[in-house]
Write a protein that holds these residues in place. Structure first.
Motif, PDB file in Angstrom:
ATOM      1  N   HIS A  36      42.535  43.043  33.888  1.00 53.35           N
ATOM      2  CA  HIS A  36      43.309  41.800  33.873  1.00 53.35           C
ATOM      3  C   HIS A  36      42.495  40.684  34.529  1.00 53.35           C
ATOM      4  O   HIS A  36      42.097  40.789  35.683  1.00 53.35           O
ATOM      5  CB  HIS A  36      44.632  41.996  34.618  1.00 53.35           C
ATOM      6  CG  HIS A  36      45.635  40.946  34.296  1.00 53.35           C
ATOM      7  ND1 HIS A  36      45.676  39.752  34.947  1.00 53.35           N
ATOM      8  CD2 HIS A  36      46.620  40.907  33.365  1.00 53.35           C
ATOM      9  CE1 HIS A  36      46.652  39.019  34.454  1.00 53.35           C
ATOM     10  NE2 HIS A  36      47.242  39.703  33.488  1.00 53.35           N
ATOM     11  N   PRO A  37      42.215  39.582  33.800  1.00 51.49           N
ATOM     12  CA  PRO A  37      41.309  38.555  34.336  1.00 51.49           C
ATOM     13  C   PRO A  37      41.837  37.854  35.595  1.00 51.49           C
ATOM     14  O   PRO A  37      41.052  37.548  36.496  1.00 51.49           O
ATOM     15  CB  PRO A  37      41.162  37.563  33.181  1.00 51.49           C
ATOM     16  CG  PRO A  37      42.283  37.843  32.261  1.00 51.49           C
ATOM     17  CD  PRO A  37      42.668  39.265  32.449  1.00 51.49           C
ATOM     18  N   ASN A  41      39.728  37.970  39.129  1.00 51.50           N
ATOM     19  CA  ASN A  41      39.215  36.771  39.795  1.00 51.50           C
ATOM     20  C   ASN A  41      39.710  36.649  41.225  1.00 51.50           C
ATOM     21  O   ASN A  41      39.015  36.109  42.084  1.00 51.50           O
ATOM     22  CB  ASN A  41      39.603  35.519  39.002  1.00 51.50           C
ATOM     23  CG  ASN A  41      38.871  35.450  37.677  1.00 51.50           C
ATOM     24  OD1 ASN A  41      37.807  36.043  37.518  1.00 51.50           O
ATOM     25  ND2 ASN A  41      39.446  34.749  36.730  1.00 51.50           N
ATOM     26  N   ALA A  42      40.905  37.155  41.497  1.00 49.33           N
ATOM     27  CA  ALA A  42      41.467  37.034  42.838  1.00 49.33           C
ATOM     28  C   ALA A  42      41.069  38.197  43.741  1.00 49.33           C
ATOM     29  O   ALA A  42      41.353  38.171  44.936  1.00 49.33           O
ATOM     30  CB  ALA A  42      42.990  36.952  42.751  1.00 49.33           C
ATOM     31  N   MET A  49      41.985  48.087  48.823  1.00 51.55           N
ATOM     32  CA  MET A  49      42.835  47.950  47.653  1.00 51.55           C
ATOM     33  C   MET A  49      44.262  47.600  48.065  1.00 51.55           C
ATOM     34  O   MET A  49      44.898  46.724  47.472  1.00 51.55           O
ATOM     35  CB  MET A  49      42.834  49.245  46.832  1.00 51.55           C
ATOM     36  CG  MET A  49      43.662  49.146  45.564  1.00 51.55           C
ATOM     37  SD  MET A  49      43.771  50.654  44.621  1.00 51.55           S
ATOM     38  CE  MET A  49      42.090  50.878  44.125  1.00 51.55           C
ATOM     39  N   ALA A  50      44.756  48.259  49.102  1.00 51.49           N
ATOM     40  CA  ALA A  50      46.119  47.996  49.563  1.00 51.49           C
ATOM     41  C   ALA A  50      46.260  46.548  50.022  1.00 51.49           C
ATOM     42  O   ALA A  50      47.259  45.882  49.722  1.00 51.49           O
ATOM     43  CB  ALA A  50      46.481  48.958  50.684  1.00 51.49           C
ATOM     44  N   ARG A  51      45.270  46.042  50.749  1.00 44.46           N
ATOM     45  CA  ARG A  51      45.319  44.674  51.261  1.00 44.46           C
ATOM     46  C   ARG A  51      45.252  43.654  50.112  1.00 44.46           C
ATOM     47  O   ARG A  51      45.989  42.675  50.101  1.00 44.46           O
ATOM     48  CB  ARG A  51      44.166  44.452  52.234  1.00 44.46           C
ATOM     49  CG  ARG A  51      44.080  43.066  52.805  1.00 44.46           C
ATOM     50  CD  ARG A  51      45.369  42.657  53.440  1.00 44.46           C
ATOM     51  NE  ARG A  51      45.185  42.472  54.848  1.00 44.46           N
ATOM     52  CZ  ARG A  51      46.168  42.399  55.698  1.00 44.46           C
ATOM     53  NH1 ARG A  51      47.402  42.523  55.283  1.00 44.46           N
ATOM     54  NH2 ARG A  51      45.958  42.215  56.961  1.00 44.46           N
ATOM     55  N   ASN A  52      44.381  43.900  49.128  1.00 42.59           N
ATOM     56  CA  ASN A  52      44.283  43.014  47.965  1.00 42.59           C
ATOM     57  C   ASN A  52      45.606  42.944  47.219  1.00 42.59           C
ATOM     58  O   ASN A  52      46.086  41.862  46.880  1.00 42.59           O
ATOM     59  CB  ASN A  52      43.183  43.495  47.014  1.00 42.59           C
ATOM     60  CG  ASN A  52      41.832  42.918  47.332  1.00 42.59           C
ATOM     61  OD1 ASN A  52      41.687  41.710  47.524  1.00 42.59           O
ATOM     62  ND2 ASN A  52      40.831  43.769  47.404  1.00 42.59           N
ATOM     63  N   THR A  87      49.620  35.759  49.894  1.00 39.77           N
ATOM     64  CA  THR A  87      48.795  34.549  49.903  1.00 39.77           C
ATOM     65  C   THR A  87      48.380  34.116  48.498  1.00 39.77           C
ATOM     66  O   THR A  87      47.879  33.011  48.331  1.00 39.77           O
ATOM     67  CB  THR A  87      47.527  34.761  50.744  1.00 39.77           C
ATOM     68  OG1 THR A  87      46.817  35.873  50.210  1.00 39.77           O
ATOM     69  CG2 THR A  87      47.878  35.016  52.202  1.00 39.77           C
ATOM     70  N   LYS A  88      48.573  34.987  47.508  1.00 42.40           N
ATOM     71  CA  LYS A  88      48.198  34.661  46.133  1.00 42.40           C
ATOM     72  C   LYS A  88      49.397  34.892  45.208  1.00 42.40           C
ATOM     73  O   LYS A  88      49.373  35.777  44.344  1.00 42.40           O
ATOM     74  CB  LYS A  88      47.021  35.536  45.696  1.00 42.40           C
ATOM     75  CG  LYS A  88      45.784  35.353  46.578  1.00 42.40           C
ATOM     76  CD  LYS A  88      44.719  36.349  46.239  1.00 42.40           C
ATOM     77  CE  LYS A  88      43.556  36.235  47.214  1.00 42.40           C
ATOM     78  NZ  LYS A  88      42.555  37.256  47.007  1.00 42.40           N
TER      79      LYS A  88
END
Length: 176
Positions: A36-37, A41-42, A49-52, A87-88
């Motif tokens: 998924h683009p 990108n984010a 991985m958990a934090r992202n 945050t995103k």
């Protein structure tokens, strides 16, 4: 108890191994490609991985995201865990918009099956028993199977079916 044979052997440098390739292979395995683009990108490679996923508002562990309430002695539910700071949020909104789009039905039928159904309707109208005895019924379909095929044709190609029935000049419409 005897020792393993290679435990006493001194480690030697393996000149036949390409260390650069090994490192690339390890990195590729450790950080798989994200299709998924927006998410790609984010994504921050320096974070876990958990934090992202938490920053994007997505769940890493569904058991923690939606905890099952445990019944205590007095029937008290378990308190929900804090979701963390998102945050995103734009990624979450984009995924929700993408999921809410209606899925287009792309199912179609083979030309042979359409031809078969049209022949049966042309010859026998809605007499499924006669269709089952027809000589063009090569696969010896039962009346119910033929009815299912006709209904599938109606569902997949409603306009074609209506045009076909109108072109026959049928006095009585096809019944379900």
């Amino acid at each position: 108890m005897p020792k393993a044979k290679k435990s006493s052997k001194r480690q030697k440098f393996d000149y036949n191994r390409d260390r650069k390739k090994l490192k690339k292979k390890f990195i590729k395995k450790y950080n798989p490609r994200i299709e998924h683009p927006q998410i790609r990108n984010a994504w921050d490679d320096n974070k876990s991985m958990a934090r992202n996923l938490q920053e994007m508002g997505l769940a890493f562990d569904p058991n923690r995201a939606l905890p099952v309430k445990k019944q205590g002695l007095l029937g008290e539910g378990a308190e929900s865990r804090a979701a963390g700071v998102v945050t995103k949020p734009y990624i979450l909104h984009h995924l929700q918009e993408e999921a809410s789009l209606p899925e287009k039905d792309t199912k179609t039928l083979s030309s042979d099956l359409i031809e078969f159904v049209q022949h049966m309707i042309r010859e026998h109208k809605d007499d499924y028993k006669a269709m089952a005895r027809d000589e063009k019924n090569y696969y010896q379909d039962t009346p119910k199977q033929i009815k299912r095929k006709i209904n599938e044709y109606k569902r997949c190609h409603p306009r074609h079916f209506d045009d076909f029935v109108n072109s026959l000049g049928a006095t009585q419409p096809m019944t379900q």
